[in-house]
Design a protein around this motif. Sequence first.
Motif, mmCIF file in Angstrom:
data_model
loop_
_atom_site.group_PDB
_atom_site.id
_atom_site.type_symbol
_atom_site.label_atom_id
_atom_site.label_comp_id
_atom_site.label_asym_id
_atom_site.label_seq_id
_atom_site.Cartn_x
_atom_site.Cartn_y
_atom_site.Cartn_z
ATOM 1 N N TYR A 83 -12.483 -72.595 56.027
ATOM 2 C CA TYR A 83 -13.917 -72.826 55.791
ATOM 3 C C TYR A 83 -14.126 -73.730 54.568
ATOM 4 O O TYR A 83 -14.893 -74.710 54.620
ATOM 5 C CB TYR A 83 -14.616 -71.474 55.608
ATOM 6 C CG TYR A 83 -15.980 -71.595 55.005
ATOM 7 C CD1 TYR A 83 -17.033 -72.142 55.734
ATOM 8 C CD2 TYR A 83 -16.217 -71.204 53.686
ATOM 9 C CE1 TYR A 83 -18.288 -72.290 55.176
ATOM 10 C CE2 TYR A 83 -17.470 -71.341 53.122
ATOM 11 C CZ TYR A 83 -18.493 -71.890 53.869
ATOM 12 O OH TYR A 83 -19.730 -72.045 53.313
ATOM 13 N N LYS A 87 -15.756 -77.566 54.757
ATOM 14 C CA LYS A 87 -16.966 -77.899 53.995
ATOM 15 C C LYS A 87 -16.689 -79.062 53.029
ATOM 16 O O LYS A 87 -17.451 -80.031 52.958
ATOM 17 C CB LYS A 87 -17.398 -76.637 53.225
ATOM 18 C CG LYS A 87 -18.745 -76.763 52.604
ATOM 19 C CD LYS A 87 -19.190 -75.448 52.034
ATOM 20 C CE LYS A 87 -20.482 -75.683 51.259
ATOM 21 N NZ LYS A 87 -20.879 -74.571 50.457
ATOM 22 N N PHE A 103 -14.024 -67.873 61.560
ATOM 23 C CA PHE A 103 -15.241 -68.203 60.810
ATOM 24 C C PHE A 103 -16.378 -67.270 61.270
ATOM 25 O O PHE A 103 -16.446 -66.907 62.451
ATOM 26 C CB PHE A 103 -15.677 -69.649 61.062
ATOM 27 C CG PHE A 103 -14.763 -70.713 60.489
ATOM 28 C CD1 PHE A 103 -13.593 -70.385 59.813
ATOM 29 C CD2 PHE A 103 -15.081 -72.055 60.612
ATOM 30 C CE1 PHE A 103 -12.756 -71.367 59.296
ATOM 31 C CE2 PHE A 103 -14.254 -73.050 60.101
ATOM 32 C CZ PHE A 103 -13.088 -72.704 59.444
ATOM 33 N N GLN A 107 -21.162 -69.039 58.691
ATOM 34 C CA GLN A 107 -20.373 -70.199 58.254
ATOM 35 C C GLN A 107 -20.491 -71.339 59.271
ATOM 36 O O GLN A 107 -20.660 -72.501 58.889
ATOM 37 C CB GLN A 107 -18.901 -69.803 58.059
ATOM 38 C CG GLN A 107 -18.683 -68.934 56.827
ATOM 39 C CD GLN A 107 -17.251 -68.419 56.737
ATOM 40 O OE1 GLN A 107 -16.573 -68.217 57.740
ATOM 41 N NE2 GLN A 107 -16.788 -68.203 55.516
ATOM 42 N N GLU A 110 -23.866 -72.946 58.886
ATOM 43 C CA GLU A 110 -23.939 -73.750 57.658
ATOM 44 C C GLU A 110 -23.196 -75.080 57.832
ATOM 45 O O GLU A 110 -23.693 -76.147 57.442
ATOM 46 C CB GLU A 110 -23.322 -72.943 56.498
ATOM 47 C CG GLU A 110 -23.502 -73.597 55.161
ATOM 48 C CD GLU A 110 -22.547 -73.044 54.105
ATOM 49 O OE1 GLU A 110 -21.993 -71.943 54.288
ATOM 50 O OE2 GLU A 110 -22.356 -73.756 53.095
#
Length: 266
Positions: A83, A87, A103, A107, A110
């Motif tokens: 994750y 990101k 995940f 998550q 997002e």
Amino acid sequence: MKKIRVVVAGPRGKMGSEALRMISKQDDLELVACLDHKYEGEYIRDFDSLPNINARIYTDIQKCLSEVNADVLVDLTTPEYGYIHTKTAIENGVRPVVGTTGFTDEQLAELTDLAEDKGIGVIIAPNFALGAVLMMQFAKWAAKYFPDVEIIEKHHDNKLDAPSGTAVKTAQLIQEVREQKQQGHPNEKETIQGARGANFDGMRIHSMRLPGLVAHQEVVFGSTGENLTIKHDSFHRESFMTGVKLAIDNVMKLNVLVYGLENILE
Ligand SMILES: NC(=O)C1=CN([C@@H]2O[C@H](COP(=O)(O)OP(=O)(O)OC[C@H]3O[C@@H](n4cnc5c(N)ncnc54)[C@H](O)[C@@H]3O)[C@@H](O)[C@H]2O)C=CC1
Ligand SMILES: O=C(O)C1=N[C@H](C(=O)O)C[C@H](O)C1
């Protein structure tokens, strides 16, 4: 020909090392660096079990991405670091291809928003094996006619997440078409907690972990006087590599996040 410049996170793992072997055989891919949690500054070529590639290992993703000018980050690590890597890659304009599972829905939401904000392609695929993608699609089709269904997934005993990403994705695809239903006897009681497996929208998911297994799933549908079983087995991690290559090629053409390899198959 301009090669796609790839970073692999988790190069010494079961999947990561298989990805390095796949990349080393492609004319249009170049492994430019790897991300690990140790061996900072060492080179992939120095590990006997890995292909003879002149790519440096970084332990700091920010430093790695600012030094190597990568196009794609392939993540095959753990839910926690997968994750963070995904990101950070999106924030740095590098396209993630993520095989790492586990995940949370939050998550995924997002990362979807972040990819849209940045206009960058991301592929998160709970299973890269083409047979597994077909198994999930066939299960979705069958669920229109057979709402009673249980998923049995079987994996090696080094797996961190349960249920598997494939089982969760299968249940989500089935949920899209299945009439809502609570299965089993309305008064059933577990005399040992967990006996009926995990409950996903009324469907049960059972997770087995045993040495000797790789990655296997059965989706079992029940109806009056008949059962239908849709089954897939990965016996070797090479089975995932056609999908990893397909995802690397396709992520270059996307500007949003897609979740599931079926979204890029013709
Ligand atoms: N999407 C798919 O088709 C498939 C997905 N997977 C998923 O891929 C992931 C990896 O699976 P395996 O290779 O079997 O696991 P593994 O345990 O063999 O490899 C994971 C690697 O990640 C490395 N790692 C841990 N923390 C790290 C960090 N901070 N930075 C960089 N590397 C780090 C570990 O050193 C290890 O080498 C799992 O989430 C698994 O569920 C596995 C098979 C197929
Ligand atoms: O950890 C594994 O091995 C696998 N993980 C993925 C999952 O969680 O579904 C894909 C495949 O099943 C192998």
